[in-house]
Scaffold this motif. Sequence first.
Motif, PDB file in Angstrom:
ATOM      1  N   SER A  11       6.452  -1.337   5.076  1.00  0.00           N
ATOM      2  CA  SER A  11       5.543  -1.468   4.220  1.00  0.00           C
ATOM      3  C   SER A  11       4.728  -0.733   3.036  1.00  0.00           C
ATOM      4  O   SER A  11       5.714  -0.294   1.698  1.00  0.00           O
ATOM      5  CB  SER A  11       4.940  -2.493   4.327  1.00  0.00           C
ATOM      6  OG  SER A  11       5.630  -3.417   5.208  1.00  0.00           O
ATOM      7  N   LEU A 159      -4.055  -7.661   2.999  1.00  0.00           N
ATOM      8  CA  LEU A 159      -4.237  -8.745   4.140  1.00  0.00           C
ATOM      9  C   LEU A 159      -2.478  -7.990   4.830  1.00  0.00           C
ATOM     10  O   LEU A 159      -1.819  -8.195   6.118  1.00  0.00           O
ATOM     11  CB  LEU A 159      -4.637 -10.148   4.119  1.00  0.00           C
ATOM     12  CG  LEU A 159      -5.728 -10.057   4.237  1.00  0.00           C
ATOM     13  CD1 LEU A 159      -6.604 -11.835   3.770  1.00  0.00           C
ATOM     14  CD2 LEU A 159      -6.293  -9.634   5.741  1.00  0.00           C
ATOM     15  N   TYR A 160      -0.833  -8.789   3.817  1.00  0.00           N
ATOM     16  CA  TYR A 160      -0.049  -8.879   3.781  1.00  0.00           C
ATOM     17  C   TYR A 160      -0.095  -7.373   4.567  1.00  0.00           C
ATOM     18  O   TYR A 160       0.582  -6.818   5.642  1.00  0.00           O
ATOM     19  CB  TYR A 160       0.624  -8.715   2.903  1.00  0.00           C
ATOM     20  CG  TYR A 160       3.019  -8.522   2.812  1.00  0.00           C
ATOM     21  CD1 TYR A 160       2.987  -9.555   3.112  1.00  0.00           C
ATOM     22  CD2 TYR A 160       2.616  -6.813   2.048  1.00  0.00           C
ATOM     23  CE1 TYR A 160       4.510  -8.531   3.442  1.00  0.00           C
ATOM     24  CE2 TYR A 160       3.839  -6.531   2.628  1.00  0.00           C
ATOM     25  CZ  TYR A 160       5.180  -7.622   3.146  1.00  0.00           C
ATOM     26  OH  TYR A 160       6.288  -7.215   3.216  1.00  0.00           O
ATOM     27  N   ILE A 162      -1.480  -5.057   6.452  1.00  0.00           N
ATOM     28  CA  ILE A 162      -2.096  -4.613   8.219  1.00  0.00           C
ATOM     29  C   ILE A 162      -1.095  -6.148   8.884  1.00  0.00           C
ATOM     30  O   ILE A 162      -0.615  -5.748  10.290  1.00  0.00           O
ATOM     31  CB  ILE A 162      -3.467  -4.808   8.094  1.00  0.00           C
ATOM     32  CG1 ILE A 162      -3.610  -6.427   7.738  1.00  0.00           C
ATOM     33  CG2 ILE A 162      -4.487  -3.934   7.248  1.00  0.00           C
ATOM     34  CD1 ILE A 162      -5.503  -6.551   8.296  1.00  0.00           C
ATOM     35  N   ARG A 163      -0.591  -7.073   7.868  1.00  0.00           N
ATOM     36  CA  ARG A 163       0.045  -8.056   8.681  1.00  0.00           C
ATOM     37  C   ARG A 163       2.176  -7.413   9.093  1.00  0.00           C
ATOM     38  O   ARG A 163       2.674  -7.736   9.668  1.00  0.00           O
ATOM     39  CB  ARG A 163      -0.124  -9.199   9.248  1.00  0.00           C
ATOM     40  CG  ARG A 163       0.714 -10.024   9.376  1.00  0.00           C
ATOM     41  CD  ARG A 163       0.093 -11.558   9.371  1.00  0.00           C
ATOM     42  NE  ARG A 163       0.904 -12.562  10.104  1.00  0.00           N
ATOM     43  CZ  ARG A 163       0.580 -13.991  10.021  1.00  0.00           C
ATOM     44  NH1 ARG A 163       0.094 -14.396   8.966  1.00  0.00           N
ATOM     45  NH2 ARG A 163       1.254 -14.805  10.362  1.00  0.00           N
ATOM     46  N   ASN A 164       2.439  -6.763   8.066  1.00  0.00           N
ATOM     47  CA  ASN A 164       3.070  -6.413   8.080  1.00  0.00           C
ATOM     48  C   ASN A 164       3.604  -4.958   8.274  1.00  0.00           C
ATOM     49  O   ASN A 164       4.136  -3.987   6.680  1.00  0.00           O
ATOM     50  CB  ASN A 164       4.628  -7.123   6.871  1.00  0.00           C
ATOM     51  CG  ASN A 164       4.143  -8.717   7.741  1.00  0.00           C
ATOM     52  OD1 ASN A 164       5.296  -9.057   7.664  1.00  0.00           O
ATOM     53  ND2 ASN A 164       3.236  -9.204   6.783  1.00  0.00           N
ATOM     54  N   PRO A 165       3.458  -3.833   9.332  1.00  0.00           N
ATOM     55  CA  PRO A 165       3.231  -2.658   9.008  1.00  0.00           C
ATOM     56  C   PRO A 165       5.172  -1.995   9.035  1.00  0.00           C
ATOM     57  O   PRO A 165       5.690  -1.297   8.409  1.00  0.00           O
ATOM     58  CB  PRO A 165       3.153  -2.520  10.545  1.00  0.00           C
ATOM     59  CG  PRO A 165       2.979  -3.244  11.250  1.00  0.00           C
ATOM     60  CD  PRO A 165       2.921  -4.569  10.249  1.00  0.00           C
ATOM     61  N   GLU A 170       9.598 -11.636   5.793  1.00  0.00           N
ATOM     62  CA  GLU A 170       9.154 -13.193   6.541  1.00  0.00           C
ATOM     63  C   GLU A 170       7.675 -14.088   6.064  1.00  0.00           C
ATOM     64  O   GLU A 170       7.437 -14.695   5.700  1.00  0.00           O
ATOM     65  CB  GLU A 170       8.895 -12.731   7.675  1.00  0.00           C
ATOM     66  CG  GLU A 170       8.053 -13.614   8.691  1.00  0.00           C
ATOM     67  CD  GLU A 170       8.408 -13.807   9.960  1.00  0.00           C
ATOM     68  OE1 GLU A 170       7.966 -14.709  10.999  1.00  0.00           O
ATOM     69  OE2 GLU A 170       8.971 -12.247  10.511  1.00  0.00           O
ATOM     70  N   TYR A 171       7.035 -12.788   5.395  1.00  0.00           N
ATOM     71  CA  TYR A 171       5.329 -12.605   5.202  1.00  0.00           C
ATOM     72  C   TYR A 171       5.543 -12.623   3.582  1.00  0.00           C
ATOM     73  O   TYR A 171       4.701 -11.424   3.064  1.00  0.00           O
ATOM     74  CB  TYR A 171       4.629 -12.569   6.023  1.00  0.00           C
ATOM     75  CG  TYR A 171       4.697 -13.157   6.904  1.00  0.00           C
ATOM     76  CD1 TYR A 171       4.124 -14.249   7.326  1.00  0.00           C
ATOM     77  CD2 TYR A 171       4.929 -12.293   8.368  1.00  0.00           C
ATOM     78  CE1 TYR A 171       4.406 -14.580   8.932  1.00  0.00           C
ATOM     79  CE2 TYR A 171       4.798 -12.557   9.656  1.00  0.00           C
ATOM     80  CZ  TYR A 171       3.965 -13.918   9.859  1.00  0.00           C
ATOM     81  OH  TYR A 171       4.616 -14.300  10.890  1.00  0.00           O
TER      82      TYR A 171
END
Length: 228
Positions: A11, A159-160, A162-165, A170-171
Amino acid sequence: MFEGQSILVPSHEVFGPVLLAWALGMLATLTLRVRFDREWNLTLWTAFQIKRVWQRLADESARTGGTLTSHAMGLLAWSLGGGVWAVAQHPERLESNGHVWAGCAFGALWGLGALIARALGAWLGGWITLEETAVKRGLEIDRHMRNWLLWGLMIVFFLYLIRNPTFTFEYNPLQAMVLLWWIWIVLKWLRQLQVVVRASVHFGWGIAYICTFEIGPTWILYFEFLGS
């Protein structure tokens, strides 16, 4: 593609230009906090103690450096949003972030145009209504609220990441950013209405001003770029 499977892209590589805008936003925030106490305090008061903004002493008014820093933060908010919007518009071009650079630049230019248009609209509104003080207060609130918008967008984007490396839709950060933007818009309009009431501006003039220079352009922007 690799053996029929999509190659996963980190990402941070997809959003490289947006990360640069994010880092510049952090730098601008630190600059505001360390060098420009007046503008920093006014920004905080605008969110939590609006009466304190109106009742401030003359030596608590923002200086030119603080004002320019806040304007730069507003442009960075537009740039950050523009980069994320560009990724959402071109999901097939993840191998190159040239379109993301263009999106960040386009967002910053759009923000600059909005800033200039708002200043001209405020000048026109003040001339028509003879309420220059109230209009200046409205511009001040807009400037301080844009700092809060930048901070909100930076938090959502962080936050995006760290949640989606590994990049995935999807997010999608754009959806969360648009929702945050609408919440911010509504809160800013409420602050603008408070200015109208406190300054005893004729309510009809106040509503006309907000509809013409706040609500109207916002709806045009949304349906032109985000409504499709």
